[in-house]
Structures are given as structure tokens and as C-alpha cells.
Motif scaffolding. Structure first.
Motif, PDB file in Angstrom:
ATOM      1  N   ALA A 160       0.842  -1.193   0.000  1.00 41.30           N
ATOM      2  CA  ALA A 160       0.000   0.000   0.000  1.00 41.30           C
ATOM      3  C   ALA A 160       0.878   1.244   0.000  1.00 41.30           C
ATOM      4  O   ALA A 160       1.979   1.241   0.549  1.00 41.30           O
ATOM      5  N   SER A 161       0.371   2.321  -0.641  1.00 43.70           N
ATOM      6  CA  SER A 161       1.096   3.592  -0.705  1.00 43.70           C
ATOM      7  C   SER A 161       0.320   4.662   0.048  1.00 43.70           C
ATOM      8  O   SER A 161      -0.889   4.824  -0.171  1.00 43.70           O
ATOM      9  N   PHE A 162       1.026   5.388   0.903  1.00 42.17           N
ATOM     10  CA  PHE A 162       0.403   6.399   1.757  1.00 42.17           C
ATOM     11  C   PHE A 162       0.974   7.777   1.446  1.00 42.17           C
ATOM     12  O   PHE A 162       2.190   7.925   1.310  1.00 42.17           O
ATOM     13  N   PRO A 163       0.103   8.793   1.364  1.00 43.10           N
ATOM     14  CA  PRO A 163       0.591  10.149   1.059  1.00 43.10           C
ATOM     15  C   PRO A 163       1.472  10.711   2.178  1.00 43.10           C
ATOM     16  O   PRO A 163       1.200  10.499   3.360  1.00 43.10           O
ATOM     17  N   LEU A 164       2.511  11.419   1.771  1.00 44.40           N
ATOM     18  CA  LEU A 164       3.263  12.221   2.730  1.00 44.40           C
ATOM     19  C   LEU A 164       2.511  13.534   2.943  1.00 44.40           C
ATOM     20  O   LEU A 164       1.939  14.087   2.006  1.00 44.40           O
ATOM     21  N   VAL A 240       3.245  10.734   7.670  1.00 48.84           N
ATOM     22  CA  VAL A 240       2.577   9.862   6.713  1.00 48.84           C
ATOM     23  C   VAL A 240       1.097   9.821   7.066  1.00 48.84           C
ATOM     24  O   VAL A 240       0.740   9.586   8.227  1.00 48.84           O
ATOM     25  N   LEU A 241       0.242  10.040   6.075  1.00 51.58           N
ATOM     26  CA  LEU A 241      -1.199  10.011   6.306  1.00 51.58           C
ATOM     27  C   LEU A 241      -1.684   8.571   6.194  1.00 51.58           C
ATOM     28  O   LEU A 241      -1.804   8.020   5.109  1.00 51.58           O
ATOM     29  N   VAL A 242      -1.942   7.957   7.333  1.00 48.87           N
ATOM     30  CA  VAL A 242      -2.397   6.568   7.371  1.00 48.87           C
ATOM     31  C   VAL A 242      -3.911   6.483   7.547  1.00 48.87           C
ATOM     32  O   VAL A 242      -4.549   5.536   7.074  1.00 48.87           O
ATOM     33  N   ASP A 243      -4.485   7.486   8.179  1.00 48.28           N
ATOM     34  CA  ASP A 243      -5.923   7.493   8.437  1.00 48.28           C
ATOM     35  C   ASP A 243      -6.477   8.872   8.076  1.00 48.28           C
ATOM     36  O   ASP A 243      -6.175   9.871   8.733  1.00 48.28           O
ATOM     37  N   ALA A 289      -8.816  -4.096   2.937  1.00 49.94           N
ATOM     38  CA  ALA A 289      -9.997  -3.770   3.734  1.00 49.94           C
ATOM     39  C   ALA A 289      -9.860  -2.416   4.426  1.00 49.94           C
ATOM     40  O   ALA A 289     -10.852  -1.701   4.608  1.00 49.94           O
ATOM     41  N   THR A 290      -8.632  -2.060   4.807  1.00 52.13           N
ATOM     42  CA  THR A 290      -8.413  -0.850   5.602  1.00 52.13           C
ATOM     43  C   THR A 290      -8.145   0.381   4.743  1.00 52.13           C
ATOM     44  O   THR A 290      -8.624   1.480   5.048  1.00 52.13           O
ATOM     45  N   TRP A 291      -7.382   0.202   3.657  1.00 54.24           N
ATOM     46  CA  TRP A 291      -7.018   1.332   2.788  1.00 54.24           C
ATOM     47  C   TRP A 291      -7.317   0.979   1.320  1.00 54.24           C
ATOM     48  O   TRP A 291      -6.397   0.869   0.500  1.00 54.24           O
ATOM     49  N   PRO A 292      -8.576   0.769   0.964  1.00 57.10           N
ATOM     50  CA  PRO A 292      -8.899   0.318  -0.400  1.00 57.10           C
ATOM     51  C   PRO A 292      -8.389   1.261  -1.490  1.00 57.10           C
ATOM     52  O   PRO A 292      -8.067   0.801  -2.596  1.00 57.10           O
ATOM     53  N   ASP A 293      -8.301   2.554  -1.203  1.00 55.50           N
ATOM     54  CA  ASP A 293      -7.850   3.512  -2.216  1.00 55.50           C
ATOM     55  C   ASP A 293      -6.337   3.550  -2.363  1.00 55.50           C
ATOM     56  O   ASP A 293      -5.828   4.106  -3.342  1.00 55.50           O
ATOM     57  N   TRP A 294      -5.639   3.021  -1.387  1.00 52.40           N
ATOM     58  CA  TRP A 294      -4.184   3.158  -1.382  1.00 52.40           C
ATOM     59  C   TRP A 294      -3.464   1.827  -1.603  1.00 52.40           C
ATOM     60  O   TRP A 294      -2.233   1.795  -1.665  1.00 52.40           O
ATOM     61  N   VAL A 295      -4.182   0.727  -1.691  1.00 53.42           N
ATOM     62  CA  VAL A 295      -3.533  -0.582  -1.839  1.00 53.42           C
ATOM     63  C   VAL A 295      -2.881  -0.692  -3.212  1.00 53.42           C
ATOM     64  O   VAL A 295      -3.393  -0.154  -4.209  1.00 53.42           O
TER      65      VAL A 295
END
Length: 298
Positions: A160-164, A240-243, A289-295
Motif C-alpha cells: 500500500a502507498s500512503f501520502p506524505l 505519513v497520512l495513514v488514516d 480492507a483498511t485502505w482500499p484507495d491506497w492498496v
């Protein structure tokens, strides 16, 4: 040939000399003993295996090293595999955030599938150190930031990739990263992870492309501490934006459009064992399931 003599030669060849080898051999032995026993190996073979000063393997030494290297470097993983037959263990290394906030759910699922499986968790240090643990058989799988390059001798998958993002105190008047970068030389301290970490180095590379510099850095040992220091008014945080729904107290998020995201993935050595495959699959399912847009695509 004496196997012990071959082992000492392996360490000398790997570390570039007898004195360097003595510091790396995992048991007590003095430099004269190493020199004497490697000398006995050369006498037995009737060839010179390396030049002493400056150190350089001879053609015969290179041939012998190529033959013994896979054997000695594979001993740690073989020992681990033998132990796992009677006492199965999965040794996981990862970022503190992953081990603390997300992995417990996966491990609970794993225990239902592998009731006898024991887990060993280790918080990651520098990425190069983690890669060495995997190569030497000290860890089975690592969940950590990954990049385009697949580490030599290892296998990797992106999860998964998360925005900085930047974090500022709620009282800050800053509204956009562009407004900040227009300063060119940013005066406020940047609060971030260790400056030599890959994520921070990449941020500075992309910041330079924006034509800006950020000379004053405050180092934090975790992403949680970054947030706490920002809330305390100590500077601007790189995080890192995780949530998306998280609302840290006294902190506001400023997006970083155009900056590369932080991609988390799994790294392991050789053919993945059944348990390594299982934990990677479970982590990927958790990410979907947790980050569908970032997987990431498999």
C-alpha cells in the motif's frame, strides 16, 4: 581440506583482510591464530590465496571463495529451517507503527491457522540493516517502506502507498505547501524521522526540485513523536497520512501534492515459506480492507 580453515578463509575473503575478519568472526579467536591457520590452508593447497597488503584475492583465492561462500552464508538459514521443524517460529521485522497498530490483527488470524507457530517481532533500524538481517537468516520477513529497487538477493512485494503530508499546529496560518515553499529557505524547523532514512532523503530531493531548502531539522524517533512535537509548537512535521479520518489534537494536516507517497511492502529471502506466504497474504487482505484507495496492485 580442514573445514575450519575454510571457514576462516571465508571470513578473511569476505571482510577484506585478517584483522577485519577477526572483528567479524562470531567466536573468540586471535589474529595470529587466523593468520597461521589460513597459512596452513595455503600450504596444503600449494597456492597463495590472497595478497596481504593491500589485500587482494589471487585467482586461486577467488575460485575457492566462490565455492565456499554459498555454503557458509547459507548456514544461518539452514539452522533456522532445522529449528523450525520442531519449534516453528516466524520472525517479523517492521516499522514500529506497523508492529504496534496493525500487525496484532494479522497475528491473531495467523494463530488460528498455525496454532503452534510462535512469533518474534523486531522493530526495524535502517533499511540496509534490515536487509542484512534477512540475508543472514536473522529475520524471515520484513514489513517496511519499499522503493523501485528490489534489494539484492531478496524478494519484494508492494502492499500500500500512503501520502506524505506536513503537520502544523492548529494555530498556524499556513494553508498550503506551495505557500511554504515560496519562502525558498524555510525558517521554521522541520520535525521528521532520522534524516538518513529513505523517506526523508527522498522528501529532500523532491523539495530541492521545488527550489526550496529546509536547513533546520529536528529528529524524532517515531511518527507519533513528530505529531507530539508539532502539537507542542516545536516546528512543522513531515509525516505519513495513514488514516484520513484521524484528527490529532492541536495539529492540522497540510497536503504535499506532487510528492512521492510512502509505499509499504514486504521483503523476504529466497523461496517464501508457507508461513511467510500466509502472513504476506493476510497483510495484503488487511490493507485492501483498511485502505482500499491506497492498496497496490499485486
Amino acid at each position: 581440506m580442514n573445514v575450519h580453515h575454510l571457514e576462516l578463509f571465508y571470513y578473511v575473503a569476505k571482510h577484506g583482510g585478517i584483522s577485519a575478519a577477526v572483528r567479524k568472526i562470531p567466536y573468540g579467536i586471535q589474529q595470529p591464530a587466523v593468520s597461521g591457520q589460513v597459512g596452513n590452508l595455503e600450504k596444503e593447497l600449494g597456492v597463495r590465496l590472497f595478497e596481504r597488503s593491500p589485500f587482494r584475492l589471487t585467482p586461486a583465492g577467488e575460485r575457492l571463495y566462490a565455492h565456499v561462500q554459498p555454503f557458509f552464508e547459507g548456514l544461518a538459514s539452514v539452522a533456522s529451517e532445522v529449528k523450525s521443524v520442531a519449534h516453528p517460529e516466524l520472525r517479523i521485522c517492521g516499522a514500529e507503527l506497523v508492529l504496534r497498530d496493525h500487525l496484532p490483527v494479522i497475528l491473531k488470524q495467523m494463530k488460528t491457522r498455525f496454532p503452534k507457530l510462535r512469533f518474534s517481532l523486531r522493530t526495524m533500524g535502517y533499511q540496509s540493516q534490515v536487509e542484512e538481517w534477512l540475508r543472514e537468516g536473522q529475520a524471515d520477513v520484513a514489513f517496511l517502506p519499499v522503493y523501485e529497487r528490489v534489494p539484492t538477493g531478496l524478494k519484494m512485494t508492494r502492499i500500500a502507498s500512503f501520502p506524505l503530508v506536513l503537520q502544523v499546529p492548529k494555530s498556524s496560518k499556513l494553508r498550503s505547501a506551495a505557500e511554504l515553499f515560496a519562502q525558498k529557505r524555510i525558517a521554521e524547523p522541520l520535525i521528521c524521522l532520522e534524516p538518513r532514512s529513505n523517506v526523508v532523503q527522498r522528501f529532500f530531493q523532491e523539495l530541492k526540485a521545488q527550489g526550496a531548502t529546509w536547513p533546520h531539522v529536528v529528529e524524532a524517533t517515531s511518527l507519533d513523536l513528530v505529531t507530539r512535537y508539532v502539537a507542542n509548537g516545536d516546528g512543522i512535521g513531515l509525516n505519513v497520512l495513514v488514516d484520513r479520518n484521524a484528527r490529532p489534537k492541536d495539529v492540522r494536516i497540510v497536503p504535499l501534492p506532487g510528492f512521492s507517497p510512502l509505499t509499504m511492502g514486504a521483503i523476504w529471502r529466497g523461496q517464501a515459506s508457507e508461513t511467510v506466504q500466509a502472513v504476506v497474504e493476510d497483510v495484503r487482505a488487511y490493507a485492501k480492507a483498511t485502505w482500499p484507495d491506497w492498496v497496490c496492485a499485486e
